[in-house]
Design a protein around this motif. Structure first.
Motif, PDB file in Angstrom:
ATOM      1  N   PRO A 211       0.772  -1.242   0.000  1.00  0.00           N
ATOM      2  CA  PRO A 211       0.000   0.000   0.000  1.00  0.00           C
ATOM      3  C   PRO A 211       0.809   1.302   0.000  1.00  0.00           C
ATOM      4  N   GLN A 212       2.072   1.259   0.425  1.00  0.00           N
ATOM      5  CA  GLN A 212       2.870   2.482   0.430  1.00  0.00           C
ATOM      6  C   GLN A 212       3.413   2.829  -0.951  1.00  0.00           C
ATOM      7  N   ARG A 213       3.306   1.908  -1.902  1.00  0.00           N
ATOM      8  CA  ARG A 213       3.819   2.163  -3.250  1.00  0.00           C
ATOM      9  C   ARG A 213       3.003   3.262  -3.939  1.00  0.00           C
ATOM     10  N   PHE A 214       3.707   4.117  -4.641  1.00  0.00           N
ATOM     11  CA  PHE A 214       3.110   5.175  -5.462  1.00  0.00           C
ATOM     12  C   PHE A 214       2.221   6.122  -4.645  1.00  0.00           C
ATOM     13  N   THR A 215       2.671   6.433  -3.424  1.00  0.00           N
ATOM     14  CA  THR A 215       1.935   7.379  -2.585  1.00  0.00           C
ATOM     15  C   THR A 215       2.691   8.690  -2.404  1.00  0.00           C
ATOM     16  N   GLU A 216       3.887   8.784  -2.957  1.00  0.00           N
ATOM     17  CA  GLU A 216       4.672  10.015  -2.933  1.00  0.00           C
ATOM     18  C   GLU A 216       5.195  10.267  -4.340  1.00  0.00           C
ATOM     19  N   ALA A 217       4.761  11.357  -4.937  1.00  0.00           N
ATOM     20  CA  ALA A 217       5.149  11.657  -6.319  1.00  0.00           C
ATOM     21  C   ALA A 217       6.659  11.752  -6.481  1.00  0.00           C
ATOM     22  N   ALA A 218       7.330  12.434  -5.571  1.00  0.00           N
ATOM     23  CA  ALA A 218       8.781  12.614  -5.693  1.00  0.00           C
ATOM     24  C   ALA A 218       9.504  11.270  -5.617  1.00  0.00           C
ATOM     25  N   LYS A 219       9.054  10.408  -4.735  1.00  0.00           N
ATOM     26  CA  LYS A 219       9.673   9.089  -4.578  1.00  0.00           C
ATOM     27  C   LYS A 219       9.420   8.231  -5.823  1.00  0.00           C
ATOM     28  N   ALA A 220       8.202   8.268  -6.337  1.00  0.00           N
ATOM     29  CA  ALA A 220       7.887   7.504  -7.549  1.00  0.00           C
ATOM     30  C   ALA A 220       8.727   8.006  -8.721  1.00  0.00           C
ATOM     31  N   ASP A 221       8.848   9.320  -8.862  1.00  0.00           N
ATOM     32  CA  ASP A 221       9.656   9.883  -9.950  1.00  0.00           C
ATOM     33  C   ASP A 221      11.123   9.493  -9.804  1.00  0.00           C
ATOM     34  N   LYS A 222      11.637   9.515  -8.571  1.00  0.00           N
ATOM     35  CA  LYS A 222      13.027   9.131  -8.320  1.00  0.00           C
ATOM     36  C   LYS A 222      13.285   7.702  -8.777  1.00  0.00           C
ATOM     37  N   TRP A 223      12.397   6.778  -8.391  1.00  0.00           N
ATOM     38  CA  TRP A 223      12.613   5.377  -8.735  1.00  0.00           C
ATOM     39  C   TRP A 223      12.357   5.105 -10.212  1.00  0.00           C
ATOM     40  N   PHE A 224      11.371   5.759 -10.805  1.00  0.00           N
ATOM     41  CA  PHE A 224      11.187   5.617 -12.258  1.00  0.00           C
ATOM     42  C   PHE A 224      12.448   6.096 -12.980  1.00  0.00           C
ATOM     43  N   ARG A 225      12.967   7.251 -12.582  1.00  0.00           N
ATOM     44  CA  ARG A 225      14.152   7.818 -13.237  1.00  0.00           C
ATOM     45  C   ARG A 225      15.328   6.840 -13.119  1.00  0.00           C
ATOM     46  N   ARG A 226      15.592   6.359 -11.924  1.00  0.00           N
ATOM     47  CA  ARG A 226      16.729   5.466 -11.696  1.00  0.00           C
ATOM     48  C   ARG A 226      16.550   4.143 -12.436  1.00  0.00           C
ATOM     49  N   ASN A 227      15.387   3.520 -12.289  1.00  0.00           N
ATOM     50  CA  ASN A 227      15.186   2.200 -12.875  1.00  0.00           C
ATOM     51  C   ASN A 227      15.025   2.244 -14.389  1.00  0.00           C
ATOM     52  N   CYS A 228      14.409   3.283 -14.911  1.00  0.00           N
ATOM     53  CA  CYS A 228      14.274   3.381 -16.368  1.00  0.00           C
ATOM     54  C   CYS A 228      15.642   3.515 -17.029  1.00  0.00           C
ATOM     55  N   LYS A 229      16.546   4.242 -16.384  1.00  0.00           N
ATOM     56  CA  LYS A 229      17.900   4.354 -16.948  1.00  0.00           C
ATOM     57  C   LYS A 229      18.577   2.987 -17.001  1.00  0.00           C
ATOM     58  N   ASP A 230      18.328   2.132 -15.997  1.00  0.00           N
ATOM     59  CA  ASP A 230      18.897   0.778 -16.003  1.00  0.00           C
ATOM     60  C   ASP A 230      18.234  -0.109 -17.045  1.00  0.00           C
ATOM     61  N   VAL A 231      16.924   0.028 -17.199  1.00  0.00           N
ATOM     62  CA  VAL A 231      16.158  -0.883 -18.044  1.00  0.00           C
ATOM     63  C   VAL A 231      16.133  -0.455 -19.514  1.00  0.00           C
ATOM     64  N   ILE A 232      15.977   0.838 -19.774  1.00  0.00           N
ATOM     65  CA  ILE A 232      15.878   1.274 -21.173  1.00  0.00           C
ATOM     66  C   ILE A 232      16.975   2.247 -21.593  1.00  0.00           C
ATOM     67  N   GLY A 233      17.857   2.583 -20.653  1.00  0.00           N
ATOM     68  CA  GLY A 233      18.985   3.441 -20.992  1.00  0.00           C
ATOM     69  C   GLY A 233      18.655   4.918 -21.062  1.00  0.00           C
ATOM     70  N   ARG A 234      17.486   5.293 -20.564  1.00  0.00           N
ATOM     71  CA  ARG A 234      17.046   6.696 -20.552  1.00  0.00           C
ATOM     72  C   ARG A 234      15.921   6.826 -19.535  1.00  0.00           C
ATOM     73  N   GLU A 235      15.492   8.050 -19.289  1.00  0.00           N
ATOM     74  CA  GLU A 235      14.335   8.238 -18.415  1.00  0.00           C
ATOM     75  C   GLU A 235      13.072   7.795 -19.143  1.00  0.00           C
ATOM     76  N   CYS A 236      12.119   7.291 -18.412  1.00  0.00           N
ATOM     77  CA  CYS A 236      10.830   6.914 -18.988  1.00  0.00           C
ATOM     78  C   CYS A 236      10.037   8.170 -19.334  1.00  0.00           C
ATOM     79  N   THR A 237       9.223   8.056 -20.345  1.00  0.00           N
ATOM     80  CA  THR A 237       8.309   9.146 -20.685  1.00  0.00           C
ATOM     81  C   THR A 237       7.114   9.091 -19.741  1.00  0.00           C
ATOM     82  N   ALA A 238       6.349  10.161 -19.710  1.00  0.00           N
ATOM     83  CA  ALA A 238       5.130  10.179 -18.893  1.00  0.00           C
ATOM     84  C   ALA A 238       4.171   9.079 -19.357  1.00  0.00           C
ATOM     85  N   ALA A 239       4.109   8.840 -20.659  1.00  0.00           N
ATOM     86  CA  ALA A 239       3.221   7.795 -21.186  1.00  0.00           C
ATOM     87  C   ALA A 239       3.664   6.412 -20.710  1.00  0.00           C
ATOM     88  N   GLU A 240       4.955   6.154 -20.702  1.00  0.00           N
ATOM     89  CA  GLU A 240       5.452   4.860 -20.230  1.00  0.00           C
ATOM     90  C   GLU A 240       5.153   4.676 -18.737  1.00  0.00           C
TER      91      GLU A 240
END
Length: 132
Positions: free
Chosen positions: A91-120
Protein backbone atom coordinates in the motif's frame (compact mmCIF):
# COMPACT_ATOMS: atom_id res chain seq x y z
CA UNK A 1 15.52 36.51 14.24
CA UNK A 2 15.79 33.77 11.65
CA UNK A 3 19.16 32.20 11.03
CA UNK A 4 20.45 31.90 7.47
CA UNK A 5 20.05 28.10 7.66
CA UNK A 6 16.42 28.41 8.77
CA UNK A 7 15.67 30.86 5.94
CA UNK A 8 17.26 28.52 3.39
CA UNK A 9 15.36 25.52 4.78
CA UNK A 10 12.09 27.45 4.70
CA UNK A 11 12.74 28.55 1.11
CA UNK A 12 13.56 24.97 0.07
CA UNK A 13 10.38 23.65 1.70
CA UNK A 14 8.30 26.35 0.01
CA UNK A 15 9.83 25.45 -3.36
CA UNK A 16 9.06 21.74 -2.82
CA UNK A 17 5.47 22.52 -1.91
CA UNK A 18 5.08 24.82 -4.91
CA UNK A 19 6.23 22.07 -7.29
CA UNK A 20 4.16 19.41 -5.57
CA UNK A 21 7.20 17.19 -4.95
CA UNK A 22 6.53 16.96 -1.22
CA UNK A 23 2.86 16.06 -1.60
CA UNK A 24 1.46 12.67 -0.83
CA UNK A 25 -0.61 11.08 -3.54
CA UNK A 26 -2.69 8.02 -4.15
CA UNK A 27 -1.72 5.68 -6.97
CA UNK A 28 -4.80 6.76 -9.03
CA UNK A 29 -3.86 10.44 -8.52
CA UNK A 30 -0.32 9.73 -9.66
CA UNK A 31 -1.67 7.85 -12.68
CA UNK A 32 -3.88 10.83 -13.52
CA UNK A 33 -0.85 13.11 -13.33
CA UNK A 34 1.25 10.92 -15.65
CA UNK A 35 -1.69 10.55 -18.04
CA UNK A 36 -2.23 14.32 -18.15
CA UNK A 37 1.49 14.85 -18.81
CA UNK A 38 1.40 12.26 -21.58
CA UNK A 39 -1.69 13.78 -23.17
CA UNK A 40 -3.14 10.35 -23.94
CA UNK A 41 -4.93 7.59 -22.03
CA UNK A 42 -2.81 4.98 -20.29
CA UNK A 43 -2.85 1.45 -21.69
CA UNK A 44 -2.43 -1.31 -19.07
CA UNK A 45 -1.54 -3.97 -21.65
CA UNK A 46 1.16 -1.75 -23.14
CA UNK A 47 2.39 -1.22 -19.55
CA UNK A 48 2.57 -4.98 -18.94
CA UNK A 49 4.53 -5.51 -22.13
CA UNK A 50 6.88 -2.66 -21.28
CA UNK A 51 7.41 -4.18 -17.82
CA UNK A 52 8.23 -7.74 -18.89
CA UNK A 53 10.28 -7.04 -22.03
CA UNK A 54 13.92 -6.05 -22.37
CA UNK A 55 14.62 -2.82 -24.22
CA UNK A 56 18.13 -3.36 -25.50
CA UNK A 57 19.60 -3.28 -22.00
CA UNK A 58 20.64 -6.08 -19.66
CA UNK A 59 17.44 -6.07 -17.62
CA UNK A 60 13.67 -5.74 -17.84
CA UNK A 61 11.58 -4.34 -14.97
CA UNK A 62 10.57 -7.96 -14.35
CA UNK A 63 14.22 -8.93 -13.80
CA UNK A 64 14.00 -7.56 -10.26
CA UNK A 65 10.27 -7.16 -9.61
CA UNK A 66 9.05 -10.42 -11.19
CA UNK A 67 6.75 -10.82 -14.20
CA UNK A 68 3.74 -10.33 -11.93
CA UNK A 69 5.01 -8.05 -9.13
CA UNK A 70 2.57 -9.04 -6.40
CA UNK A 71 5.20 -10.55 -4.10
CA UNK A 72 8.69 -9.57 -3.03
CA UNK A 73 11.31 -9.33 -5.73
CA UNK A 74 15.09 -9.34 -5.60
CA UNK A 75 17.52 -6.87 -7.13
CA UNK A 76 19.28 -8.70 -9.96
CA UNK A 77 22.73 -7.30 -9.12
CA UNK A 78 22.73 -6.88 -5.34
CA UNK A 79 20.26 -9.57 -4.25
CA UNK A 80 18.53 -7.01 -2.01
CA UNK A 81 14.87 -7.80 -1.32
CA UNK A 82 12.33 -5.50 -2.99
CA UNK A 83 8.80 -5.20 -1.61
CA UNK A 84 5.93 -5.96 -4.02
CA UNK A 85 5.50 -3.23 -6.62
CA UNK A 86 1.75 -3.58 -7.18
CA UNK A 87 -0.04 -1.09 -4.88
CA UNK A 88 -2.69 -3.65 -3.86
CA UNK A 89 0.08 -5.76 -2.31
CA UNK A 90 2.24 -2.94 -0.98
CA UNK A 91 0.00 0.00 0.00
CA UNK A 92 2.87 2.48 0.43
CA UNK A 93 3.82 2.16 -3.25
CA UNK A 94 3.11 5.17 -5.46
CA UNK A 95 1.94 7.38 -2.58
CA UNK A 96 4.67 10.01 -2.93
CA UNK A 97 5.15 11.66 -6.32
CA UNK A 98 8.78 12.61 -5.69
CA UNK A 99 9.67 9.09 -4.58
CA UNK A 100 7.89 7.50 -7.55
CA UNK A 101 9.66 9.88 -9.95
CA UNK A 102 13.03 9.13 -8.32
CA UNK A 103 12.61 5.38 -8.73
CA UNK A 104 11.19 5.62 -12.26
CA UNK A 105 14.15 7.82 -13.24
CA UNK A 106 16.73 5.47 -11.70
CA UNK A 107 15.19 2.20 -12.88
CA UNK A 108 14.27 3.38 -16.37
CA UNK A 109 17.90 4.35 -16.95
CA UNK A 110 18.90 0.78 -16.00
CA UNK A 111 16.16 -0.88 -18.04
CA UNK A 112 15.88 1.27 -21.17
CA UNK A 113 18.99 3.44 -20.99
CA UNK A 114 17.05 6.70 -20.55
CA UNK A 115 14.34 8.24 -18.41
CA UNK A 116 10.83 6.91 -18.99
CA UNK A 117 8.31 9.15 -20.69
CA UNK A 118 5.13 10.18 -18.89
CA UNK A 119 3.22 7.79 -21.19
CA UNK A 120 5.45 4.86 -20.23
CA UNK A 121 5.03 5.66 -16.51
CA UNK A 122 1.26 5.93 -16.98
CA UNK A 123 1.07 2.63 -18.86
CA UNK A 124 3.11 0.73 -16.25
CA UNK A 125 1.20 2.22 -13.32
CA UNK A 126 -2.14 1.53 -15.05
CA UNK A 127 -1.12 -2.13 -15.38
CA UNK A 128 0.12 -2.33 -11.78
CA UNK A 129 -3.25 -1.01 -10.61
CA UNK A 130 -5.00 -3.94 -12.35
CA UNK A 131 -3.10 -6.49 -10.23
CA UNK A 132 -5.33 -7.61 -7.38
Amino acid sequence: MFSTARICLTAALAAMLATGSAQAATPPELLASYTAQAGAPADPERGRQFFVNRHGQQWACASCHGARPVSAGEHAATGKSISPLAPAFSPQRFTEAAKADKWFRRNCKDVIGRECTAAEKADVLAWLLTLK
